[in-house]
Design a protein around this motif. Sequence first.
Motif, PDB file in Angstrom:
ATOM      1  N   GLU A  74       6.739  30.908   1.120  1.00 56.13           N
ATOM      2  CA  GLU A  74       6.788  29.693   0.459  1.00 56.13           C
ATOM      3  C   GLU A  74       7.008  30.214  -1.103  1.00 56.13           C
ATOM      4  N   GLY A  75       6.430  31.675  -1.230  1.00 58.12           N
ATOM      5  CA  GLY A  75       6.514  32.064  -2.752  1.00 58.12           C
ATOM      6  C   GLY A  75       7.597  33.248  -3.089  1.00 58.12           C
ATOM      7  N   VAL A  76       7.382  34.030  -3.952  1.00 55.26           N
ATOM      8  CA  VAL A  76       7.997  35.142  -4.254  1.00 55.26           C
ATOM      9  C   VAL A  76       7.525  36.535  -3.371  1.00 55.26           C
ATOM     10  N   GLY A  77       6.200  36.454  -3.142  1.00 56.25           N
ATOM     11  CA  GLY A  77       5.693  37.607  -2.360  1.00 56.25           C
ATOM     12  C   GLY A  77       5.919  37.485  -0.841  1.00 56.25           C
ATOM     13  N   TYR A  78       5.907  38.909  -0.236  1.00 60.14           N
ATOM     14  CA  TYR A  78       5.849  38.741   1.261  1.00 60.14           C
ATOM     15  C   TYR A  78       5.087  39.961   1.857  1.00 60.14           C
ATOM     16  N   ASP A  79       4.354  40.432   0.979  1.00 61.58           N
ATOM     17  CA  ASP A  79       3.522  41.656   1.181  1.00 61.58           C
ATOM     18  C   ASP A  79       2.429  41.487   2.325  1.00 61.58           C
ATOM     19  N   TRP A  80       2.114  40.052   2.557  1.00 61.17           N
ATOM     20  CA  TRP A  80       1.298  39.857   3.774  1.00 61.17           C
ATOM     21  C   TRP A  80       1.965  39.486   4.835  1.00 61.17           C
ATOM     22  N   ILE A  81       3.359  39.725   5.019  1.00 59.26           N
ATOM     23  CA  ILE A  81       4.227  39.876   6.206  1.00 59.26           C
ATOM     24  C   ILE A  81       4.524  40.881   6.801  1.00 59.26           C
ATOM     25  N   ASP A  82       4.190  41.284   7.794  1.00 61.57           N
ATOM     26  CA  ASP A  82       4.596  42.489   8.527  1.00 61.57           C
ATOM     27  C   ASP A  82       6.102  42.564   8.508  1.00 61.57           C
ATOM     28  N   ILE A 325      17.048  37.767   1.958  1.00 65.26           N
ATOM     29  CA  ILE A 325      16.474  38.499   2.998  1.00 65.26           C
ATOM     30  C   ILE A 325      15.745  39.681   2.178  1.00 65.26           C
ATOM     31  N   VAL A 326      14.578  40.094   2.679  1.00 66.89           N
ATOM     32  CA  VAL A 326      13.875  41.303   2.241  1.00 66.89           C
ATOM     33  C   VAL A 326      13.469  42.182   3.174  1.00 66.89           C
ATOM     34  N   ASN A 327      13.890  42.062   4.380  1.00 71.54           N
ATOM     35  CA  ASN A 327      13.469  43.350   5.401  1.00 71.54           C
ATOM     36  C   ASN A 327      14.509  44.057   5.854  1.00 71.54           C
ATOM     37  N   GLY A 328      15.562  44.071   5.232  1.00 72.44           N
ATOM     38  CA  GLY A 328      16.711  45.144   5.553  1.00 72.44           C
ATOM     39  C   GLY A 328      17.832  44.567   6.767  1.00 72.44           C
ATOM     40  N   LEU A 329      17.388  43.534   7.272  1.00 69.07           N
ATOM     41  CA  LEU A 329      18.632  43.113   8.268  1.00 69.07           C
ATOM     42  C   LEU A 329      19.943  42.489   7.754  1.00 69.07           C
TER      43      LEU A 329
END
Length: 329
Positions: A74-82, A325-329
């Motif tokens: 929902e926001g900018v952060g994604y550090d709580w997502i594995d 996309i932030v996880n390199g896919l």
Amino acid sequence: MKILLMTLKKRIERFSDLAAIPESWELVFADFETDTRKLLTIGGDADVIFADAMQPVRKKLIDAMPHLKMIQSEGVGYDWIDIRAAKEKGVFVCNNAAANSKAVAEQAVLLMLAVLRRTVEGDRMVREARQIEAKSNWSLEGIRELWNCHVGIIGMGAIGQETAGRLKGFEAKVSYYSRHRLPEERERELRADYLPLNELLSTCDIISLHLPSNAETKNFINLNRLRLMKKSSVLINTARGEVVDQDDLIIALKEGLIAGAGLDTISPEPVRPDNALLHLPEEISERITFSPHIGGVTEQAFKKMHTFAWTNIRRVDEGKRPENIVNGL
């Protein structure tokens, strides 16, 4: 298309244009549920997870959802997502990059002013009918104006640049450190000059942090770096609590290595009653101004973030590649 919403239903209803969501989509709400079994019961067959930026999306949940294609923060952060587990499963993880940059920049400037002007302490003293005492003492001790400060920004992404832009209006001198230097034209536009990190820390009156939270930035501000700062300087953190070693920050405040701090976020979140930053002696605690991690949660920011999120989900529904996309896919 089925979407598991791991955020407040009331927030979705307020900030999302539900009339624009296709009738064929099924929305299931989990609010802030964190139990994996309950989440799977609510929406284990969902195609998309739409999660609050501070809501954990764990490997067990990701692995157990057979139709999952995307996790949208929902926001900018994604550090709580594995993100590693998601990548292994071929699931896109996307964020709302830069969507709340203006809002967070405003919060950073607010905290700078609040610490310089001792706003929280002043409010309390007026309520205690000690206005004259505060005014007399502070006029002798000296109150510094923001235009007279040299502000150092660490992390010159979207939020750092928005902060620098707002500081132009205060006529403050601005320098920055970032892994990637801005083009000279952009530096001139922002009136911000680049400095090596140690020089920035040792020369600036205010240090404002705008770093992502990851393994490289954990405890980025530690005792060694706090010792480089001027004793009259102020630390501002509107990024993540993890980028500051809080035990070292307490030492720095107790030993007078820095003058104060403005913190929109501390670690861990949600903030627990036993957090050491909340139990400092009065003369130390008055040098910290807290805000409840609200830098990026303005009405305008949420509307922008929700608009992007639903558009991104539509891309996935149409078989297109999502954005941010932030996880390199």
